[in-house]
Write an enzyme that holds these catalytic residues in place. Structure first.
Site, mmCIF file in Angstrom:
data_model
loop_
_atom_site.group_PDB
_atom_site.id
_atom_site.type_symbol
_atom_site.label_atom_id
_atom_site.label_comp_id
_atom_site.label_asym_id
_atom_site.label_seq_id
_atom_site.Cartn_x
_atom_site.Cartn_y
_atom_site.Cartn_z
ATOM 1 N N ASP A 99 -1.301 -0.350 6.729
ATOM 2 C CA ASP A 99 0.001 0.043 6.613
ATOM 3 C C ASP A 99 0.856 0.138 7.855
ATOM 4 O O ASP A 99 0.373 -0.190 8.862
ATOM 5 C CB ASP A 99 -0.344 1.751 6.091
ATOM 6 C CG ASP A 99 0.779 2.421 5.322
ATOM 7 O OD1 ASP A 99 2.066 1.843 5.293
ATOM 8 O OD2 ASP A 99 0.394 3.440 4.654
ATOM 9 N N ASP A 130 5.609 3.202 -2.798
ATOM 10 C CA ASP A 130 5.272 4.361 -2.720
ATOM 11 C C ASP A 130 5.515 5.175 -4.073
ATOM 12 O O ASP A 130 4.945 6.241 -4.426
ATOM 13 C CB ASP A 130 5.434 5.506 -1.575
ATOM 14 C CG ASP A 130 4.596 5.269 -0.768
ATOM 15 O OD1 ASP A 130 3.415 4.469 -0.754
ATOM 16 O OD2 ASP A 130 4.812 5.822 0.582
#
Ligand code: GLA
Length: 740
Positions: free
Chosen positions: A479, A549
């Site tokens: 990430d 997301d």
């Protein structure tokens, strides 16, 4: 396939039957551009493609020819501070402050294959016959510098891959202020520019504008390719559709700051440039030093946007993505992020694993929160050792327990970052990519580590290597949750600061390269607060990436549709999450969430322990479906059929190579009442073959499905309606189509 150099006309013709790319050595020794598009027959000269005209005010190169002005000629790699006042491909300054230079043709090489770009992601070949390469060496002897322009044409794909290399050969250093990877002049402006724009949660939405005189551009100055724009632009003809018509696509294989710009001059000549964003970029070269631009890829299609996308998909899936996972079916995973967020312990994770195993899931991914004292997002990035309060047997013990249950184990990391509240920051405050003497912005309560410094890359590598060596880890979610802002590399001299943002990206690539090559069995998935760095550069290291997301099925229609413009289905991380959805609070059926997520690398991101028995049995069926068809979905030819940006209906399909099997996804967002049939024209089938749509139990020939289409009626019309059970908003259906 061949690259021809014609001695008489001094022209290069790169062609493979599908496309032609033509370069000319102009009368003044510089390179002119003649053509890029559909394949042309070879002939003695294509010089007539260059348009010469006398134009007032134009600075001219020769006293005897007032039609030879760089301001109006189509060029291959134009210079700043020349007679050409359009935007340049490069800007090089000598020590005396002079930006004027003239790089002329010296020599060239033509050879089979494609060279590597050391330290940078790039497309590759597996056999020499797959491609041919042209290198043209340009030189300015007075400046003491050379440029090598490299072009590779693939034999079976309508693709040109390009890059440029600058070398300082003289005693005096030179400084590059701009070095684009591609510049492409086109003789008219009859195009619509298509790009992928958005922001967090709505990445890569399709955005279009007709070209007009002046400059239209997209860019990132965030240090990563960004949620806002993707390093891709297409120029389509106004009448080009998904299925027919001309389009040129350009993709930049890079993960940092970029500029993709289209300039239309006052004579309707179009110039496309793409490369590292020149803002803040300064690269000084001393004698013998070189600067290598990243690679850019040009694709031509006369089969519409789908044709362009299919070329990108093939190239990026098979000749950009690498490693053992490139061609393997991707595991169906459960990720604990939306199930627990940071509030978990070993017991909770093992309970998730237990249910996951029973449902047929193959991989459990432990997301953020397993390290340091990370109980909220304000601390511990950089402290990559397990939190023993949450996980008493550590990552090693937990990974063994999960593996013993018959699941693979995956782990989340965010290696490029450091929290102010961390042991790492306390020990090395000057390792952040910001001037430590100034006030610097925090993003998600964290700083960016300065990966332009090798010692920092080495340190992060060491910590990660330890965990990967001692634990049973099959998957890494990598990430990156904040943009670069006030970047500055502490301790480096002034003349090195203009290099830092690119060196930082090279540091990320170095870290990725070391981890992926030393742990080749691990599947890497890239992520940047969702899809903030979903680009071809990342695809070289991680064959899949988390696209957003936003996990809502309706939102995902647009995100997946837009992402598919460039990126293969096998690269798109897509999961079924809980309802009400955590981002938009929408309630969609489990069926629709599955039907959307199938078209990607499939997984779940919800609390399995909270599901009803009915939901569990539906999930079991979904997993069974995905296991049966994932190879077809992830490797088949993908067609977009109906766009969520244009209406209530979205449809897409994948067809296998033999054209014997296909899967169609049909999605209707809002329920209309008592309206007509929707006709979906299928694509990619064999006209002669008889195909049965299993769910309809009806067979028709390929030509019928493609010409007349498949009529769907899911319109509400009272309780007696044929689809009464499925009426309502957010309806979807997946169809299995087989040749008989
Ligand atoms: C980012 C990712 C999410 C999740 C969180 C964890 O937002 O995109 O999927 O991993 O970080 O903090």
């Amino acid at each position: 396939m061949a690259i021809i150099y014609n001695e008489n006309s001094r022209e290069f013709h790169l062609h493979n039957g599908k496309i032609s790319y033509l370069i000319q050595i102009m009368r003044n020794g510089q390179l002119g551009h003649l053509y890029f598009g559909k394949g042309l027959k070879e002939r003695d000269s294509f010089g007539h493609f260059q348009q010469y005209a006398y134009r007032d005010m134009a600075p001219c190169a020769f006293a005897d020819d007032y039609t030879f002005s760089l301001e109006h000629l189509m060029q291959e790699y134009p210079a700043y501070a020349s007679a050409d006042s359009r935007y340049a491909a490069y800007d090089l300054e000598e020590e005396n402050g002079c930006h004027v230079n003239k790089f002329v043709y010296k020599n060239h090489k033509i050879y089979g294959g494609k060279p590597e770009l050391s330290g940078l992601p790039h497309t590759y070949i597996e056999k020499e016959e797959e491609a041919e390469t042209l290198e043209i060496l340009l030189e300015d002897e007075m400046v003491g510098a050379q440029i090598i322009l490299t072009y590779t044409i693939y034999a079976d794909l309508p693709v040109i891959a390009r890059n440029a290399r600058f070398i300082c050969t003289g005693e005096q250093p030179v400084t590059l202020h701009q070095a684009m990877s591609l510049s492409l002049d086109l003789p008219d402006k009859d195009y619509v520019m298509l790009d992928l724009a958005g922001s967090w949660g709505r990445e890569r939405h399709i955005h279009e504008r007709p070209l007009d005189v002046g400059v239209q551009s997209i860019h990132s100055m965030r240090g990563h390719s960004s949620h806002q724009f993707n390093p891709f632009v297409a120029l389509r003809r106004p009448h080009t559709t998904e299925h027919c018509g001309e389009v040129i696509g350009a993709s930049f294989i890079y993960s940092g700051d970029f500029l993709a710009q289209v300039e239309v001059d006052n004579f309707d000549v179009t110039r496309l440039t793409m490369g590292i964003h020149p803002s803040g970029f300064d690269w000084k070269l001393k004698k013998g030093e070189a600067f290598q631009t990243p690679e850019a890829v040009l694709v031509y299609s006369e089969e519409g946007l789908n044709g362009m996308s299919q070329t990108f998909h093939t190239l990026f899936r098979t000749r950009l993505a690498r490693g053992v996972w490139r061609d393997k079916e991707r595991p169906i995973l459960i990720n604990n992020w939306e199930a627990t967020y940071l509030d978990f312990n070993e017991e909770k994770i093992l309970n998730l694993a237990k249910d996951a195993k029973e449902l047929g899931i193959e991989l459990l991914v432990l997301d953020d929160g397993w390290f340091g004292v990370r109980n909220d997002v304000k601390s511990s990035l950089g402290d990559w050792y397990p939190n023993l309060e949450k996980l008493p047997s550590g990552i090693k013990g937990l990974s063994e327990k999960v593996t013993d249950m018959g699941l693979k184990f995956g782990l989340w990391i965010e290696p490029e970052m450091v929290s102010p509240n961390s042991d790492l920051y306390r020990a090395h405050p000057d390792w952040i990519l910001a001037n430590v003497k100034k006030e610097n912005s925090l993003g998600r309560f964290q700083y960016v580590l300065d990966l332009s410094k090798k010692e920092v890359v080495d340190y992060v590598y060491g910590l990660l290597e330890k965990i990967l060596k001692e634990s049973k880890i099959s998957y890494i979610k990598w990430d990156m949750n904040r943009s670069l802002s006030e970047s500055y590399s502490n301790g480096k001299p002034a003349e090195e600061q203009g290099k830092v943002r690119h060196q930082h990206v090279l540091g990320i690539y170095d870290l990725y390269e070391r981890l992926t090559s030393n742990f080749p069995e691990i599947l890497f998935e890239s992520c940047a607060s969702g899809g903030g760095r979903f680009d071809p550069g990342m695809l070289y290291y991680s064959p899949q990436g988390w696209i957003s997301d936003d996990t809502d099925a309706v939102e995902r229609l647009k995100i997946q549709y837009g992402t598919s413009m460039v990126y293969p289905i096998s690269s798109m991380g897509s999961h079924v999450s809980a309802v009400p959805n955590h981002q938009v609070f929408r309630k969609t059926s489990l069926e629709t969430r599955g039907n959307v997520a199938y078209f990607g690398t499939f997984g779940y991101e919800l609390d399995l322990n909270a599901l009803s028995e009915e939901e569990k049995s539906e999930i079991k069926e979904q997993i069974k479906f995905m296991k049966e068809y994932r190879s077809l979905i992830q490797k088949g030819t993908f067609y977009r059929l109906a766009s969520p940006f244009e209406g209530n209906i979205t449809a897409w399909m994948v067809v296998n190579e033999a054209k014997t099997e296909a899967i169609l996804g049909y999605y209707r967002v809002l329920q209309p009442v008592n309206t007509g049939f929707v006709s979906i024209k299928l694509q990619g089938l064999d006209e002669e073959k008889l195909y049965r749509i299993e769910e309809e139990n009806f067979a028709g020939y390929g030509d019928e499905w493609m010409q007349r289409g498949f009529s769907v009626s899911d319109q509400a019309s009272g309780v007696m309606g044929r689809y009464a059970k499925t009426q309502g908003d957010y309806f979807s259906k997946v169809y299995h189509i087989v040749a008989e």
